[in-house]
Design an enzyme around this catalytic site. Sequence first.
Site, PDB file in Angstrom:
ATOM      1  N   LYS A 241       0.790  -1.180  -0.017  1.00 59.82           N
ATOM      2  CA  LYS A 241       0.014  -0.185   0.066  1.00 59.82           C
ATOM      3  C   LYS A 241       0.879   1.221  -0.205  1.00 59.82           C
ATOM      4  CE  LYS A 241      -3.273   2.627   2.924  1.00 59.82           C
ATOM      5  NZ  LYS A 241      -3.979   2.561   4.068  1.00 59.82           N
ATOM      6  N   ASP A 246      -2.466  10.298   3.171  1.00 61.75           N
ATOM      7  CA  ASP A 246      -3.796  10.072   3.466  1.00 61.75           C
ATOM      8  C   ASP A 246      -4.630  10.983   4.334  1.00 61.75           C
ATOM      9  OD1 ASP A 246      -6.378   8.611   3.888  1.00 61.75           O
ATOM     10  OD2 ASP A 246      -5.490   7.188   5.227  1.00 61.75           O
ATOM     11  N   LYS A 253     -10.011  13.003   7.876  1.00 57.39           N
ATOM     12  CA  LYS A 253      -9.638  12.974   9.178  1.00 57.39           C
ATOM     13  C   LYS A 253      -9.518  13.914  10.032  1.00 57.39           C
ATOM     14  CE  LYS A 253      -6.268   9.046   7.854  1.00 57.39           C
ATOM     15  NZ  LYS A 253      -6.918   8.043   8.716  1.00 57.39           N
ATOM     16  N   ASP A 264       1.701   6.569   5.366  1.00 56.26           N
ATOM     17  CA  ASP A 264       0.765   5.308   4.804  1.00 56.26           C
ATOM     18  C   ASP A 264       1.114   4.689   3.704  1.00 56.26           C
ATOM     19  OD1 ASP A 264      -1.576   4.241   5.337  1.00 56.26           O
ATOM     20  OD2 ASP A 264      -2.787   5.613   4.355  1.00 56.26           O
ATOM     21  N   ASP A 323     -12.084   7.012   3.676  1.00 59.83           N
ATOM     22  CA  ASP A 323     -10.922   6.956   4.504  1.00 59.83           C
ATOM     23  C   ASP A 323     -10.442   5.496   4.663  1.00 59.83           C
ATOM     24  OD1 ASP A 323      -8.636   7.465   6.085  1.00 59.83           O
ATOM     25  OD2 ASP A 323      -9.728   7.928   7.943  1.00 59.83           O
ATOM     26  N   GLU A 325      -9.337   3.562   2.368  1.00 63.12           N
ATOM     27  CA  GLU A 325      -9.053   3.862   0.702  1.00 63.12           C
ATOM     28  C   GLU A 325      -7.743   2.963   0.501  1.00 63.12           C
ATOM     29  OE1 GLU A 325      -7.622   5.549   3.382  1.00 63.12           O
ATOM     30  OE2 GLU A 325      -5.357   5.122   2.608  1.00 63.12           O
ATOM     31  N   ARG A 327      -7.630  -0.192   1.285  1.00 62.25           N
ATOM     32  CA  ARG A 327      -8.213  -1.441   0.744  1.00 62.25           C
ATOM     33  C   ARG A 327      -8.638  -1.515  -0.787  1.00 62.25           C
ATOM     34  NH1 ARG A 327     -12.525  -1.674   5.586  1.00 62.25           N
ATOM     35  NH2 ARG A 327     -10.704  -0.879   6.312  1.00 62.25           N
TER      36      ARG A 327
HETATM   37  N1  BES Z   1      -3.993   4.565   6.592  1.00 63.62           N
HETATM   38  C1  BES Z   1      -5.316   4.479   7.567  1.00 63.62           C
HETATM   39  C2  BES Z   1      -4.854   3.365   8.931  1.00 63.62           C
HETATM   40  C3  BES Z   1      -4.133   4.026   9.896  1.00 63.62           C
HETATM   41  C4  BES Z   1      -4.461   4.652  10.887  1.00 63.62           C
HETATM   42  C5  BES Z   1      -2.547   3.714   9.787  1.00 63.62           C
HETATM   43  C6  BES Z   1      -3.623   5.015  11.901  1.00 63.62           C
HETATM   44  C7  BES Z   1      -1.887   3.947  10.516  1.00 63.62           C
HETATM   45  C8  BES Z   1      -2.135   4.813  11.681  1.00 63.62           C
HETATM   46  C9  BES Z   1      -6.286   3.872   6.762  1.00 63.62           C
HETATM   47  O1  BES Z   1      -6.345   4.151   5.389  1.00 63.62           O
HETATM   48  C10 BES Z   1      -7.550   4.399   7.555  1.00 63.62           C
HETATM   49  O2  BES Z   1      -7.885   5.419   7.526  1.00 63.62           O
HETATM   50  N2  BES Z   1      -8.295   3.193   7.939  1.00 63.62           N
HETATM   51  C11 BES Z   1      -9.479   3.628   8.791  1.00 63.62           C
HETATM   52  C12 BES Z   1     -10.591   2.807   8.397  1.00 63.62           C
HETATM   53  C13 BES Z   1     -12.212   3.020   8.753  1.00 63.62           C
HETATM   54  C14 BES Z   1     -12.417   4.224   7.817  1.00 63.62           C
HETATM   55  C15 BES Z   1     -13.036   1.822   8.655  1.00 63.62           C
HETATM   56  C16 BES Z   1      -9.277   3.716  10.331  1.00 63.62           C
HETATM   57  O3  BES Z   1      -8.490   2.869  10.730  1.00 63.62           O
HETATM   58  O4  BES Z   1      -9.821   4.537  10.896  1.00 63.62           O
HETATM   59 ZN    ZN Z   2      -4.666   4.792   4.638  1.00 67.00          ZN
HETATM   60 ZN    ZN Z   3      -7.566   6.157   5.367  1.00 64.63          ZN
END
Ligand code: BES
Ligand code: ZN
Ligand code: ZN
Length: 478
Positions: A241, A246, A253, A264, A323, A325, A327
């Site tokens: 990834k 992000d 966010k 990310d 967010d 994204e 996946r």
């Molecule tokens: N890049 C983030 C995950 C992340 C969060 C990595 C904190 C490192 C530190 C990912 O893209 C994300 O935002 N995931 C969301 C998913 C949710 C919207 C289902 C998350 O983890 O809140």
């Molecule tokens: Zn991300």
């Molecule tokens: Zn994200």
Amino acid sequence: MNVKLSNQSLHLIDADLTLEFITAKELEIHPLNSLLTQAGFKAETEQLCTLHEQRLIVCGIAEEASDEIYRSSMANAIKIVMNYAYGSLKLAQYTPQHFGSLIEGIILGSYRFEQYKSETKPSLLTQIIFSHENRDRTTNDIDELTTTLSQTLIISKATNFVRNLVNQTPYDMTPQAMAVTADTLASTNNLECTILDVNGLEDEKMNAMLAVGRASSNPPRLIHLAYKPANPKKVITLVGKGLTYDSGGLSLKAAASMVTMKMDKAGACAVMGIIKAVSELKLDIEIHAFVGAVENMIGGNAYKPDDVLRAKNGKSIEVRNTDAEGRLVLADVLGYAQANVNADYIFDYATLTGACMVALGPYTTGVMGHNSTLKESFISAADQAGEYCGILPFNRHLKKLIKSDLADVCNVSSKPYGGAITAALFLDNFIDENMKDKWVHFDIAGSAYTESAWDVHTYGGTGAGVRMTLKWLMENCK
Ligand code: BES
Ligand code: ZN
Ligand code: ZN
């Protein structure tokens, strides 16, 4: 840092400072016992004490200390010595099985990232010399040690290469810059490199990845690096990834959670580091590293919650949160990788979910997939390599949480728990039937980046995934 192996006894080697690891028992009979005791040194694990007049630094160690303790003690010691004015340090290799860990401690512990500092104070320490002598004054086969030294240097330097990439700002490390980095790596390491731009992605029908990148002024890139030795024992596909930033997209966010999101891209950086090391180690393993380099931003043309995207493998995805994204990008890159390479195994690396950190804490990589033996083999490889991994188990009920009433699958779960696993179960939709048992997903959200020092790491990228995967490849693809 220049690390050398000498075939001389420790006392014959010329260096500014000597490092000794000392157990509590050894302290009792040490010639400098009274000086060390006066200085408060008790030989407790990771306790350090420098006697400048004697040109000696001692580090406490337990009788049967593990690789992990040798590695982090060495890293702590090197950080201290780098602040002194000595140019060279000598030490015995202690036990042959800990030799590699000491080298890792030196290379990973001496890492500094100073690209954005106006003033830097380079360390005067440039030479580390290992005697071929052990702590009990026996010696080892120098050829074996030489191999360990050169292999460990390659692996540790690849880890630092990944740290450097992760630590770059989103301004510097855009998707295009990632592609340039991959291209440069390909030329220096003799790899094949294919890059797809937006037109290429459109031709490949990678609409999920395109949607994520659409609102950014830095357009996405798909990177494919390949290392092809003459007679490979196995063919391995790695997918990373590569979100160079992000912001969360329209599901923006919160301000505090956005900080650090330059990391990310750590999965992408990890797969580039792995292929770099494999090519330098000259392993007989064909490696294909695929990177989805994208920036998730906001704008008038941004993809939206409520959109339905059709991924490369034909499945439709209901977007309920922009967010989630990573996946979406992985869905298409996994599809592209499987369509282009017939691999024995496919591993993906992604800072995918905050939920993985909730489940396992901030240091541990989440391991997910359908094949228990394969997952276990990674737990063991990580353990030997000095990384933490934990298995998060699938079950058929969790799978129902990403059902969509509108499309084939939804990009977020309907329940707030088990988010790391439901993210992996989303990816499972993009793994071909014949690859189900050959796939492992690594969620490195917690392990890839740190804002406070731990183990051999300082502030920033850790290179998570690199050492454990190289260990796995060296053990399982012979
Ligand atoms: N890049 C983030 C995950 C992340 C969060 C990595 C904190 C490192 C530190 C990912 O893209 C994300 O935002 N995931 C969301 C998913 C949710 C919207 C289902 C998350 O983890 O809140
Ligand atoms: Zn991300
Ligand atoms: Zn994200």
